[in-house]
Design a protein around this motif. Sequence first.
Motif, short mmCIF file in Angstrom:
data_model
loop_
_atom_site.label_atom_id
_atom_site.label_comp_id
_atom_site.label_asym_id
_atom_site.label_seq_id
_atom_site.Cartn_x
_atom_site.Cartn_y
_atom_site.Cartn_z
N UNK A 232 51.21 80.84 34.01
CA UNK A 232 49.88 80.88 34.63
C UNK A 232 49.97 81.18 36.12
N UNK A 233 50.88 82.10 36.47
CA UNK A 233 51.17 82.38 37.89
C UNK A 233 50.77 83.79 38.32
N UNK A 234 50.20 84.57 37.41
CA UNK A 234 49.87 85.96 37.74
C UNK A 234 48.66 86.08 38.65
N UNK A 235 48.38 87.31 39.10
CA UNK A 235 47.24 87.55 39.98
C UNK A 235 45.93 87.07 39.34
N UNK A 236 45.10 86.42 40.15
CA UNK A 236 43.83 85.89 39.66
C UNK A 236 42.79 87.01 39.64
N UNK A 237 42.16 87.18 38.48
CA UNK A 237 41.15 88.22 38.29
C UNK A 237 39.75 87.64 38.55
N UNK A 238 39.49 86.45 38.02
CA UNK A 238 38.18 85.80 38.19
C UNK A 238 38.36 84.31 37.97
N UNK A 239 37.53 83.50 38.65
CA UNK A 239 37.56 82.06 38.40
C UNK A 239 36.26 81.41 38.87
N UNK A 240 36.01 80.23 38.33
CA UNK A 240 34.81 79.49 38.71
C UNK A 240 35.10 78.00 38.62
#
Length: 197
Positions: free
Chosen positions: A144-152
């Motif tokens: 769970x370390x990859x580039x963040x695409x979207x989050x809330x």
Amino acid sequence: MLSLVVLISGGGSNLRALLEACDDAEYPARVVAVGADRDAEGFEHAERYGIPTFSVALSSYPDRETWGDELLRQIEQWHPDLVVLSGFMKLLPPRVIAALSPTLINTHPAYLPEFPGAHGVRDALAAGVAQTGASIIVVDNGVDAGPIVAQRRVPVLPGDTEASLHERIKPVERELLVRTVLDVANGAIDLAALARD
């Protein structure tokens, strides 16, 4: 039209949300196949929509790499534009990630980089935080370390249990996934650029 292969391990509630979105003629993506690492309950969602399914059980192979090679073969025969890990609970071997990246995304029930790993909801509760969240990332070789695409963000409420908190995170995760696929399809999100940053 963006073609998707979705990988699941369980009930497939995110898959169901994607299938419902794809049922709208205006939504610019279609699920072409659903795969799993076991005979997953979520296959019934795919079957309801007439989507082909495949299962590649790790226990049927001598090692993770051989399993990964067969999983990749199953995925690649559908020529997807995007592969979505949606509650898929197995770590992919590096060569599978290398073959599919950056068009390989994962949903996670926490506001990454907070609380990575298989127990993100439980870990957030144990830490006593006031809020957690949901994230979509590009998959890399980390956990769970990859580039963040979207989050809330999602608030943690007094008296929350792991189950009650997870039930509030799930709809946010589903909305983020449906929106992310839409944004990738219409060019608002460039996964290759995110992976380079």
